[in-house]
Design an enzyme around this catalytic site. Structure first.
Site, short mmCIF file in Angstrom:
data_model
loop_
_atom_site.label_atom_id
_atom_site.label_comp_id
_atom_site.label_asym_id
_atom_site.label_seq_id
_atom_site.Cartn_x
_atom_site.Cartn_y
_atom_site.Cartn_z
N ASP A 46 37.92 47.88 40.18
CA ASP A 46 38.48 48.57 39.02
C ASP A 46 38.77 50.04 39.36
OD1 ASP A 46 39.35 47.78 36.59
OD2 ASP A 46 37.47 48.07 35.52
N GLN B 49 33.06 45.09 32.66
CA GLN B 49 33.99 45.25 31.54
C GLN B 49 33.52 46.39 30.63
OE1 GLN B 49 36.93 43.40 31.20
NE2 GLN B 49 37.42 44.85 29.58
N LYS C 85 41.10 37.30 33.32
CA LYS C 85 40.87 37.74 34.71
C LYS C 85 40.38 36.57 35.57
CE LYS C 85 40.26 42.50 33.29
NZ LYS C 85 39.40 43.53 32.74
#
Ligand code: NAP
Length: 291
Positions: A126, A103, A59
């Site tokens: 996200d 994450q 990422k």
């Protein structure tokens, strides 16, 4: 024949790495044209799970290639709930940070919901917080979850018709399946989606009526040629780690001979999750008035 690469069986090969690279290049161009404003993606990783570390690294790499700045906060696996919340809270308050990615999964014992609640919706690249989900359901500007958004980008890029088509999504998680159904049923996309799960009876019958199948289960090769209507688009989200490497929910070899379009696993939805995350970060900077 179209411009697209085909599998041996003639299905369009929906190449997620290629579309990710195209997305990164387009974002880099757009950011340059805007005068290179500083757009910052921050990631938070708790613990040292190897796959999670690799995801986070890629990422950062792709964020930098697209002309964004990235920042990483790494915490020990033994970090307390308060330490994780402090780290996320500091990024939430920092005006130079436009997108925050925590994450998942967090190490057991930590309350994920409480951590996600600290991410402001505008920075939730996200798309996983309650507020982002609410915005998605209500059709308000915000960020849709990255994996299902990546699936939508693949359908669009590879010319898969959606209007009036039947779609089946396997899996009903808030991470993938549920938002996938919402995106497929949106006005303008206009599929008629069915949501299948572990209690669905006669999965072959349900799937074989679909023009589009999105498999997000995590059971290796659960989708075989029997499940697929000739010409259907088949998108593989599921990941099973086996001794032979990563295996998807879709039995690629048999399905590609029947499908009209198919993603590989790996190389399909995984890279597109990163592309969507970067697109969301760009949009987040816009929502926060950076340009
Ligand atoms: P999850 O929360 O474990 O959900 C799995 C879903 O599959 C559940 O809804 C479950 O049904 C359903 N299911 C289980 N067995 C089934 C069966 N035999 N037939 C039909 N449905 C069945 O997983 P997730 O977070 O959504 O992730 C799904 C998969 O996608 C995992 O392999 C994950 O690693 C992968 N993933 C990939 C990406 C990517 O970028 N490619 C991103 C995120 C996740 P119930 O609800 O009835 O239990």
């Amino acid at each position: 024949m179209s411009e697209f690469e085909r599998t041996a069986g003639g299905a369009i090969f929906m190449d997620g790495k290629r579309l990710r690279d195209e997305t990164v290049a387009r974002l880099a161009e757009e950011i340059t044209e805007l005068g290179s404003p500083e757009i910052c993606l921050a990631t938070v990783l708790v613990g040292d799970d190897r796959p999670s570390r690799l995801y986070v690294n890629s990422k950062h790499k792709k964020a930098q290639e697209s002309g964004m700045i990235s920042r990483h906060v790494g915490l020990d696996a033994t970090a307390s709930q308060a330490q994780v919340e402090d780290a996320v809270g500091a990024l939430a308050d920092d005006e130079s940070v436009h997108g925050i990615l925590v994450q998942l999964p967090l190490p057991s014992g930590l309350d994920e919901e409480a951590v996600l609640d600290l991410v402001p919706a505008d920075k939730d690249v996200d798309g996983l917080t309650e507020r982002s989900m609410g915005r998605l359901v209500r059709g308000k500007p915000g960020h849709a979850p990255a994996t299902p958004s990546g699936v939508m980008a693949l359908l669009d890029r590879y010319g898969v018709e959606t209007s009036g088509k039947r779609a089946v999504v396997l899996g009903r998680s808030t991470l993938v399946g549920l938002p996938q159904v919402l995106l497929l049923g949106r006005k303008g996309v206009d599929t008629t989606p069915t949501l299948a799960h572990s209690r669905t009876q006669d999965l072959v019958d349900v799937c074989s009526q679909a023009d589009i199948i999105v498999a997000a289960v995590g059971v290796a090769h659960i989708i075989t040629a029997d499940h697929v209507k000739p010409g259907a688009a088949v998108i593989d989200v599921g990941i099973s780690r086996t001794a032979d490497g990563i295996v998807g929910d879709v039995d690629f070899e048999t399905v590609q001979a029947v499908a009209g379009a198919i993603t590989p696993m790996p190389g399909g939805t995984g890279p597109m999750t990163i592309a969507s995350l970067l697109q969301n970060t760009f949009n987040a900077a816009n929502l926060q008035g950076v340009f």
